[in-house]
Design an enzyme around this catalytic site. Structure first.
Site, PDB file in Angstrom:
ATOM      1  CB  SER A 286      -0.928   0.015   1.221  1.00 37.94           C
ATOM      2  OG  SER A 286      -0.165  -0.039   2.420  1.00 37.94           O
TER       3      SER A 286
ATOM      4  CG  ASN B 254      -4.125  -5.095  12.838  1.00 34.61           C
ATOM      5  OD1 ASN B 254      -3.485  -5.121  11.802  1.00 34.61           O
ATOM      6  ND2 ASN B 254      -4.725  -6.179  13.324  1.00 34.61           N
TER       7      ASN B 254
ATOM      8  CB  THR C   3     -40.761  24.881  -9.821  1.00 35.07           C
ATOM      9  OG1 THR C   3     -41.878  25.279 -10.627  1.00 35.07           O
ATOM     10  CG2 THR C   3     -40.651  25.811  -8.614  1.00 35.07           C
ATOM     11  CG  HIS C   4     -41.681  21.173 -12.407  1.00 34.11           C
ATOM     12  ND1 HIS C   4     -41.753  19.836 -12.086  1.00 34.11           N
ATOM     13  CD2 HIS C   4     -42.503  21.815 -11.534  1.00 34.11           C
ATOM     14  CE1 HIS C   4     -42.588  19.665 -11.081  1.00 34.11           C
ATOM     15  NE2 HIS C   4     -43.053  20.847 -10.711  1.00 34.11           N
TER      16      HIS C   4
ATOM     17  CB  SER D 127     -13.901  24.294 -29.138  1.00 29.42           C
ATOM     18  OG  SER D 127     -13.863  23.352 -30.194  1.00 29.42           O
TER      19      SER D 127
ATOM     20  CE  LYS E  29     -18.979  25.356 -27.470  1.00 26.61           C
ATOM     21  NZ  LYS E  29     -18.648  23.912 -27.549  1.00 26.61           N
TER      22      LYS E  29
ATOM     23  CD  GLU F 149     -19.038  21.095 -19.565  1.00 21.96           C
ATOM     24  OE1 GLU F 149     -19.848  21.643 -20.320  1.00 21.96           O
ATOM     25  OE2 GLU F 149     -17.931  20.668 -19.952  1.00 21.96           O
TER      26      GLU F 149
ATOM     27  CE  LYS G 298      -4.213   2.769   5.062  1.00 25.22           C
ATOM     28  NZ  LYS G 298      -5.069   1.566   5.264  1.00 25.22           N
TER      29      LYS G 298
END
Length: 470
Positions: free
Chosen positions: A23, A110, A155-156, A277, A283, A290, A325
């Site tokens: 590890s 441990n 809303t919606h 872009s 763009k 995102e 981890k």
């Protein structure tokens, strides 16, 4: 290199087993906690007379030298030594001789790794709390700047009622307040000292666990050795916090993606927080939003992975727990990046006030206020709702919005309409009229700003308290 646990074995482990079992590639980031914990352990062993005081001094000095080497980049981590604990111990024994071999007295890997993870968690909680606080401050700053900036509320994803941009930002500010509260709960779960639990059943040596806890600034000590080495609740609690926080950040990210589109045009991101872009020169992409939206699913995955790993494990330690981890570390990195970059992105973002105002004046989001107008004239709300619904249908058929309909036209739907209805239809009036606690009225925003300042002051004090306990 000989294994520190190899006395029982007559064969070297297969190279693939070494690679799969190791590890060190990810737990080496625990080096500071591992060495600090070992220094406290060695000091306790010497004070309790379990190892000679001279050996304790050699161990502590050697560990400090190793810490300096790691921080200077002069330490080679060996995969055959599996993890951070054995890498440090092997190098210590190599440097100071047999005294170094006494360090592991009265402890197991441990309880050692559990200690490292608890300490690391507390440090990261404090750092995340600071980043969270700074982002909350940024949201409140933007809200104050746009106290009277009108915009459509949705809303919606359909225009619903006029609000202010300040009110919208305050919604996220309130979400993050709850995230801060949850983060404090993560600290509480991590503020328990497991060292001294051994592999499962403590130790026969007369150790002082409370001395170590005090040295390492832990609030309490695990009262059960089996629970101490097998508990990963605090990691699950952190991943749950992180998932909720990232869900909130993803919702904000989605809105920024929408708002920055040509179709909305409500905001424009600073060039430093957008990309272009390779093909389309016009763009300007909201890549940060995102990515945050995408990375949210990744953090969710780490929570599900940890819950799944823990669900079938008998007490106490099982190697499966090594899987606690990588996802945990990745979630920490993701949360810290998100909060840091979003603070600066929000503060540098341009809010297109005129575009928002134009949008809120070219819709039917004032229809509810027209119904409320009729209610104040004595009409029951359900009847008022029906009347205004017919007014909206009529306006749509005429290619108009509600303020563009004449009083004579309104009269055909209800005699209660009078000339003052045009005031009721103004977006700024619609907003200011909503003075109920928690509403978007300008006067209510002022109250919420004051509350927000107090919240930040309390959080700052709590952050300083956490930092003092590291």
């Amino acid at each position: 290199m000989a294994k520190l646990w190899g006395g029982r074995f007559s064969k070297n482990t297969n190279e693939l087993v070494d690679a799969f079992n190791a590890s060190i590639d990810f737990d080496k980031r625990l080096y500071h906690e591992d060495i600090r914990g070992s220094i406290a352990h060695a000091g306790m062993l010497a004070k309790c007379g379990i190892i000679p005081a001279e050996d304790g001094e050699k161990i502590i000095a050697g560990l400090k030298d190793i810490l300096a080497d790691i921080e200077a980049g002069n330490f080679h981590f060996d995969v055959t030594l599996e993890d951070i604990h054995m890498n440090v111990e092997a190098r210590l024994t190599e440097r100071i001789g047999s005294a170094g071999a006494r360090l592991h007295t009265a402890r197991s890997r441990n309880d050692q790794v559990a200690l490292d993870m608890h300490m690391y968690m507390k440090r990261e909680v404090a750092e995340i709390a600071e980043l969270l606080l700074k982002f909350e401050e940024a949201l409140l700053t933007v809200a104050k700047k746009h106290e009277k900036t009108l915009m459509p509320g949705y809303t919606h994803l359909q225009r619903a009622q006029p609000i202010t941009f300040a009110h919208h930002m305050l919604a996220y500010f309130n979400m993050l307040q709850r995230d801060f509260r949850r983060l404090l709960g993560v600290w509480e779960g991590a503020d328990m000292m497991p060292l001294g639990a051994g592999a499962i059943a403590g130790t026969t040596f007369p150790i002082d666990r409370f001395m170590v806890a005090e040295e390492l600034n832990f609030g309490t000590v695990y009262p059960n050795s089996m629970d101490a080495v097998s508990d990963r609740d605090y990691i699950i609690e952190f991943l749950s916090f992180a998932s909720t926080l990232m869900m909130h950040m993803s919702r904000l990210s989605e809105e920024i993606c929408l708002w920055s589109s040509t179709e909305f045009g409500f905001v424009e991101l600073d060039d430093a927080f957008a990309t272009g872009s390779s093909m389309m020169p016009q763009k300007k992409n909201p890549d940060i939003s995102e990515l945050v939206r995408g990375k949210t699913g990744r953090v969710y995955g780490h929570l599900m992975a940890m819950l799944t790993t823990a669900k079938g494990l008998p007490l106490t330690y099982n190697k499966d727990l090594q899987e606690d981890k990588e996802g945990f570390f990745d979630a920490i990195d993701t949360v810290k990046f998100t909060l840091a970059v979003y603070r600066d992105m929000i503060l540098t973002m341009t809010v297109n006030v005129d575009k928002m105002a134009q949008a809120v004046s070219k819709d039917f989001s004032n229809a509810t206020d027209l119904a409320d107008y009729l209610v104040r004239k004595g009409l029951p709300f359900r009847q008022a709702h029906e009347v205004v619904g017919k007014c909206v249908a009529y306006a749509i058929h005429q290619g108009k919005f509600l303020p563009e309909i004449s009083l004579e036209e309104y009269k055909q739907f209800s005699d209660l309409f009078e000339s003052d209805l045009l005031v009721a239809l103004k977006p700024e009036h619609c907003v200011e009229a909503r003075k109920s606690y928690g509403g978007p009225a300008f006067s209510e925003n002022e109250k919420q700003f004051a509350i927000g300042d107090k919240v930040l002051a309390v959080q700052q004090a709590k952050l300083e308290e956490l930092q003092s306990k590291l």
